[in-house]
Design a protein around this motif. Structure first.
Motif, PDB file in Angstrom:
ATOM      1  N   UNK A 159       0.844  -1.202   0.000  1.00 13.91           N
ATOM      2  CA  UNK A 159       0.000   0.000   0.000  1.00 13.91           C
ATOM      3  C   UNK A 159       0.877   1.250   0.000  1.00 13.91           C
ATOM      4  N   UNK A 160       1.961   1.210   0.764  1.00 11.95           N
ATOM      5  CA  UNK A 160       2.863   2.369   0.782  1.00 11.95           C
ATOM      6  C   UNK A 160       3.435   2.631  -0.608  1.00 11.95           C
ATOM      7  N   UNK A 161       3.843   1.542  -1.302  1.00  8.51           N
ATOM      8  CA  UNK A 161       4.425   1.707  -2.641  1.00  8.51           C
ATOM      9  C   UNK A 161       3.378   2.224  -3.624  1.00  8.51           C
ATOM     10  N   UNK A 162       2.161   1.650  -3.541  1.00  8.29           N
ATOM     11  CA  UNK A 162       1.094   2.100  -4.443  1.00  8.29           C
ATOM     12  C   UNK A 162       0.751   3.567  -4.176  1.00  8.29           C
ATOM     13  N   UNK A 163       0.778   3.938  -2.913  1.00  4.54           N
ATOM     14  CA  UNK A 163       0.495   5.315  -2.546  1.00  4.54           C
ATOM     15  C   UNK A 163       1.536   6.260  -3.134  1.00  4.54           C
ATOM     16  N   UNK A 164       2.773   5.816  -3.104  1.00  2.64           N
ATOM     17  CA  UNK A 164       3.892   6.619  -3.602  1.00  2.64           C
ATOM     18  C   UNK A 164       3.715   6.964  -5.088  1.00  2.64           C
ATOM     19  N   UNK A 165       3.162   6.016  -5.867  1.00  2.00           N
ATOM     20  CA  UNK A 165       2.974   6.261  -7.305  1.00  2.00           C
ATOM     21  C   UNK A 165       1.535   6.682  -7.622  1.00  2.00           C
ATOM     22  N   UNK A 166       0.749   6.916  -6.570  1.00  2.00           N
ATOM     23  CA  UNK A 166      -0.609   7.433  -6.783  1.00  2.00           C
ATOM     24  C   UNK A 166      -1.610   6.423  -7.313  1.00  2.00           C
ATOM     25  N   UNK A 167      -1.410   5.163  -6.954  1.00  2.00           N
ATOM     26  CA  UNK A 167      -2.327   4.129  -7.471  1.00  2.00           C
ATOM     27  C   UNK A 167      -3.071   3.394  -6.344  1.00  2.00           C
ATOM     28  N   UNK A 168      -3.045   3.979  -5.134  1.00  2.00           N
ATOM     29  CA  UNK A 168      -3.600   3.264  -3.988  1.00  2.00           C
ATOM     30  C   UNK A 168      -5.080   2.943  -4.191  1.00  2.00           C
ATOM     31  N   UNK A 169      -5.786   3.845  -4.875  1.00  2.00           N
ATOM     32  CA  UNK A 169      -7.229   3.600  -5.060  1.00  2.00           C
ATOM     33  C   UNK A 169      -7.507   2.564  -6.149  1.00  2.00           C
ATOM     34  N   UNK A 170      -6.447   2.085  -6.803  1.00  2.00           N
ATOM     35  CA  UNK A 170      -6.673   1.115  -7.893  1.00  2.00           C
ATOM     36  C   UNK A 170      -6.097  -0.261  -7.568  1.00  2.00           C
ATOM     37  N   UNK A 171      -5.840  -0.524  -6.277  1.00  2.00           N
ATOM     38  CA  UNK A 171      -5.146  -1.774  -5.919  1.00  2.00           C
ATOM     39  C   UNK A 171      -5.898  -3.019  -6.334  1.00  2.00           C
ATOM     40  N   UNK A 172      -7.238  -2.927  -6.419  1.00  2.00           N
ATOM     41  CA  UNK A 172      -8.020  -4.124  -6.766  1.00  2.00           C
ATOM     42  C   UNK A 172      -8.231  -4.292  -8.269  1.00  2.00           C
TER      43      UNK A 172
END
Ligand SMILES: Nc1ncnc2c1ncn2[C@@H]1O[C@H](COP(=O)(O)OP(=O)(O)OP(=O)(O)O)[C@@H](O)[C@H]1O
Ligand SMILES: [Mg+2]
Lengths: 210, 275
Positions: free
Chosen positions: A105-118
């Protein structure tokens, strides 16, 4: 025929490196050699004072884990969602599931994709897929980040966004190696290796522009 | 998949099971060679005594049982449920006989002994019993060799079947394998999900084999129970015991592991050559 010849270069820890050259010059090949994905047919590659030619096959995977590699063709897995794509390097390192989900989640957040993890990667735009590949490369916090033409097919604004992600990692001490067709347009101190038809054509040290 | 493994494994297992039971049965039957020595009809008491003392001296002979012709005749009559009058046979047609059990099963020794006995005056005929037991044993042994050969062949088939399935899976997961390799997965990490799958196939298949065996044993015993009078309740098939069952499942799991290991190794090897 050898793809690369007479290449002699040195990269220091914390450097920002650009590998430039036209299509087919051998940029990808050089990056794969550096990241221990491929082995040279001749010549030596020294990493942390160790000749990696002497590493045996069982030791190579552990060396590869020290690099965060962003491949030219992303090499995302299209049958698993974004979260699972980014989780793969941590699973390989056999981390605890709770640690994995926190760091993914931290990595996805860093690249701005946290809301698209699924979401599945195929539903993402080209630039988002690129960012997903970056998230996978940085999730295990490597000290060396290698990106093969990360902004080749992106429009200017998007490209700047992506480059800024790399610069931010460079800022915190990560060695960053990026390949591209053209010379970079950054004001940060960096080194440029220009490759032409498999030969090191030009080595340029660009100091911090003020 | 489980069913394929289960059926493949159950064939040699059934063979083993019946073999096991058959050899147990043959062990229950008294295992010794016997010869019957029939004497001439007009033999005298003295001669009988002489022959008996001669037999007693022979080291190959374990036990002697003398049956006078009258006893044999009485037995036969009660067995056939007729009296000498009704049967119309007034004279006893049977000879006196010695029933001898031997210390040896060696056919050469037995043949020599018989040749010696034949020279004695007053001995008319010698019949060997118990040879069939020996024959049964050697037939069982042959069947055993056959079952083991069949078993090894079928386990080889099993390994091929499982490894083929796993190979298809490695093709499906080709990208996973490639990417994992590129970002630093060890070969054993890449193999792991496939070997797990193989072991699970083996385990499930082994369980199904045990199920099939159980059903077959129940059906078999039900049928033999119906005709029990005929066989005298002698034939009841015993299923594998716990140890044998565990061994069977373990064998299946081992086959599954081996098969998947080979397939996964090949998948990685293919990639190594490509890159
Ligand atoms: N595995 C390989 N075996 C033999 N030749 C190869 C292999 N990989 C690449 N090449 C050749 O090496 C040359 C350089 O390839 P490379 O991918 O490094 O170029 P590049 O600079 O990354 O080009 P691009 O900008 O199009 O990505 C090309 O001519 C290519 O055909
Ligand atoms: Mg390239």
């Amino acid at each position: 025929m050898d793809v690369l010849q007479d290449i002699n270069l040195e990269i220091d820890a914390g450097d920002l490196i650009f590998v430039t050259g036209s299509s087919g010059a051998g940029k990808s090949t050089l990056l794969k050699l550096i990241s221990a994905v491929e082995r040279p047919s001749s010549g030596t590659i020294v990493f942390e004072n160790q000749n990696i030619n002497f590493l045996n096959k069982n030791e190579m995977p552990y060396l590869r884990r020290k690099f965060g590699m962003i491949f030219q063709d992303h090499k995302l897995l299209y049958d698993r969602d974004c979260f699972d794509n980014v989780a793969l390097p941590l699973q390989i390192n056999e981390l605890d599931p709770s640690d994995i989900s926190r760091r993914v989640r931290a990595a996805l957040n860093k690249v701005g994709l946290l809301n698209k993890e699924k979401l599945m990667p195929i539903t993402l735009s080209g630039g988002e897929q690129q960012r997903l590949a970056i998230a996978r490369a940085i999730v295990s916090r490597p000290s060396i980040l290698i990106a093969d033409e990360p902004i080749a097919n992106l429009d200017k604004n998007y490209a700047n966004e992506i480059m800024n992600i790399f610069y931010s990692f460079h800022q915190v001490g990560v060695t960053v190696i990026i390949s591209s067709h053209e010379a970079p347009s950054t004001t940060i101190k960096h080194k440029e290796f220009n490759i032409n038809q498999g030969k090191l054509n030009l080595e340029k040290n660009v100091p911090l522009l003020t | 998949m489980f069913l394929v493994i289960g059926i493949t494994l159950s064939l040699p297992s059934i063979g083993l099971l019946f073999l096991d039971n058959a050899s147990q049965l043959s062990n229950k039957i008294k295992y010794e060679a016997e010869i019957s020595v029939f004497l001439t009809k007009d033999i005298s008491e003295d001669q009988i005594e002489f022959i008996e003392s001669g037999l007693k001296k022979n080291s190959l002979i374990k036990n002697i049982h003398f049956e006078p012709k009258q006893d044999a005749w009485d037995k036969l009559q009660t067995k056939l449920k007729l009296s000498s009058l009704e049967g119309g046979i007034s004279e006893n047609p049977l000879p006196d006989a010695f029933f001898i059990s031997l210390n040896t099963l060696d056919s050469d020794q037995i043949a020599n002994l018989i040749n010696d006995l034949k020279t004695i005056e007053g001995i008319k005929e010698i019949v060997i019993d118990g040879g069939w037991i020996k024959k049964l044993r050697s037939i069982l042994y042959l069947i055993k060799v056959g079952v083991y050969t069949l078993g090894s062949l079928l386990i080889a088939v099993l390994i091929i079947v499982i490894s083929n399935t796993i190979r298809l899976q490695t093709l499906t997961y080709q990208d996973e394998i490639e990417v994992s390799r590129l970002i630093g997965a060890t070969n054993s990490f890449i193999r792991r999900p496939f070997t797990y799958t193989g072991i699970i196939y083996g385990f499930g298949g082994g369980l199904i084999t045990l199920g099939i065996l159980k059903v077959i044993v129940i059906i078999f015993n039900l049928i033999t129970h119906r005709i029990e009078d005929f066989f005298g309740g002698l034939i009841v098939i015993q299923n594998f015991n716990l140890k044998e069952s565990i061994l069977l499942i373990f064998t299946a799991m081992l086959a599954g592991w081996l098969a998947s290991f080979i397939s996964a190794k090949q998948a990685i090897y293919r990639l190594e050559k490509n890159i």
